[in-house]
Scaffold this active site. Structure first.
Site, PDB file in Angstrom:
ATOM      1  N   SER A 262     -35.957 -10.307  41.159  1.00 34.81           N
ATOM      2  CA  SER A 262     -35.978 -11.577  40.160  1.00 34.81           C
ATOM      3  C   SER A 262     -35.449 -12.802  41.205  1.00 34.81           C
ATOM      4  CB  SER A 262     -34.899 -11.153  38.959  1.00 34.81           C
ATOM      5  OG  SER A 262     -33.618 -11.159  39.557  1.00 34.81           O
ATOM      6  N   LYS A 263     -35.570 -13.963  40.533  1.00 34.20           N
ATOM      7  CA  LYS A 263     -35.084 -15.017  41.209  1.00 34.20           C
ATOM      8  C   LYS A 263     -33.630 -14.885  41.464  1.00 34.20           C
ATOM      9  CE  LYS A 263     -34.201 -19.958  40.874  1.00 34.20           C
ATOM     10  NZ  LYS A 263     -32.960 -19.593  40.734  1.00 34.20           N
ATOM     11  N   ARG A 264     -32.969 -14.255  40.552  1.00 32.39           N
ATOM     12  CA  ARG A 264     -31.429 -14.079  40.525  1.00 32.39           C
ATOM     13  C   ARG A 264     -31.104 -13.253  41.975  1.00 32.39           C
ATOM     14  NH1 ARG A 264     -30.052 -12.332  35.160  1.00 32.39           N
ATOM     15  NH2 ARG A 264     -31.221 -14.134  34.683  1.00 32.39           N
TER      16      ARG A 264
END
Ligand code: GLU
Length: 285
Positions: A262-264
């Site tokens: 994910s972007k996280r």
């Protein structure tokens, strides 16, 4: 049968930035097209207006320019199968919805969201399918005059795919091998909504793959569950002979190996998951 020309497509929905997983999918399509002297098509799948994000299409195009991935036809590139933006293909899809209705492969359903919720509350694991469609408000249970009258009155409806139960559907995936699923686990998918006069992803995706003469569908594994439905749709239209070959690429995982990257994860571990900087118009982030 003559060798088919290789035609592949990258078909993003403009819902935000282009994730590295999408970049990888596009790269594989690009390399496959180049290797076989084929064509790479850029199609925008924007039939879900609730998820449309302004600027996303431009961002995706800009990213590919920066990455050096070139398309042969599609939105902003031209070509003979256009328009390549699905929201501009309404009239085309309507014709194909009509064909399914006339052949008895699909039916009209008037059940409101409230009525569907009530059914879900009443029946555990409710699914709109062969086991339940007989007790719902649709063109299979209602007299034709009533259906026609409701439509004439402007009542909203959806068109659902009539899936026959208890059939093993085989999907030959170039990466995963043979995938078999039983049709009874599928619900009668909504193919079209009168409310916005647009098809859903499933119908638009296969009508376009057929009309654009797509030979291979190379996409992320998250789309594998829809492949059996797509096989049934090709069959319902009598397009078995032009059914593309499928190749579902494994998900890009978190560095820990568990779950989708994910972007996280990128923020946490200090690497980008988008090719270019993206300013989200909704969050301002
Ligand atoms: N519109 C889908 C997406 O956003 C495309 C899936 C497919 O390639 O069939 O990824």
């Amino acid at each position: 049968m003559a060798e088919r020309k290789v035609r592949v497509r990258f078909a993003p929905s403009p819902t935000g930035a282009l994730h590295i997983g999408g970049v990888r999918t596009a790269l594989y399509n690009y390399l496959f097209a180049r290797q076989h002297g084929g064509d790479l098509i850029f199609r925008i799948e924007d039939t879900d207006s609730n998820r449309f994000v302004p600027g996303a299409e431009e961002y995706i195009l800009e990213s590919f320019k920066w990455l050096g991935i070139r398309f042969d036809e599609g939105v902003s590139f031209g070509g003979e199968c256009g328009p390549y933006r699905q929201s501009e293909r309404r009239e085309i899809y309507k014709k194909y919805v009509q064909i399914l209705l006339e052949n008895g492969k699909a039916y009209i359903a008037f059940d409101t969201p409230e009525e569907l919720d009530a059914k879900r509350a009443e029946i555990a694991n409710f699914q709109y399918d062969a086991s339940t469609r007989g007790m719902m408000r649709n063109s299979l249970t209602m007299p034709k005059e009533e259906v026609d009258a409701l439509i004439a009155e402007g009542k909203q409806y959806v068109v659902r795919f009539k899936i026959e139960p208890n059939e093993d559907i085989h999907v030959n995936d170039l990466i995963r091998g043979e995938v078999v699923i039983n049709s009874s686990i599928l619900d009668d998918k909504v193919l079209y909504k009168s409310a916005d006069e647009l098809p859903t992803y499933h119908l638009a995706n296969i009508v376009d793959d057929h009309l654009m003469e797509v030979s291979h569908v190379i996409r992320g594994e998250e789309w594998l569950p829809s492949a059996p439905l797509h096989v049934l749709l090709y069959r319902a239209f009598g397009w078995e002979d032009t059914m593309p070959e499928f190749a579902h690429l494994p998900l890009l995982l978190k560095p820990e190996g568990n779950g989708k990257l994910s972007k996280r994860d990128g923020d946490r571990l200090g690497f980008p998951v988008f090719p270019l900087e993206w300013h989200d118009p909704r969050s301002g982030e």
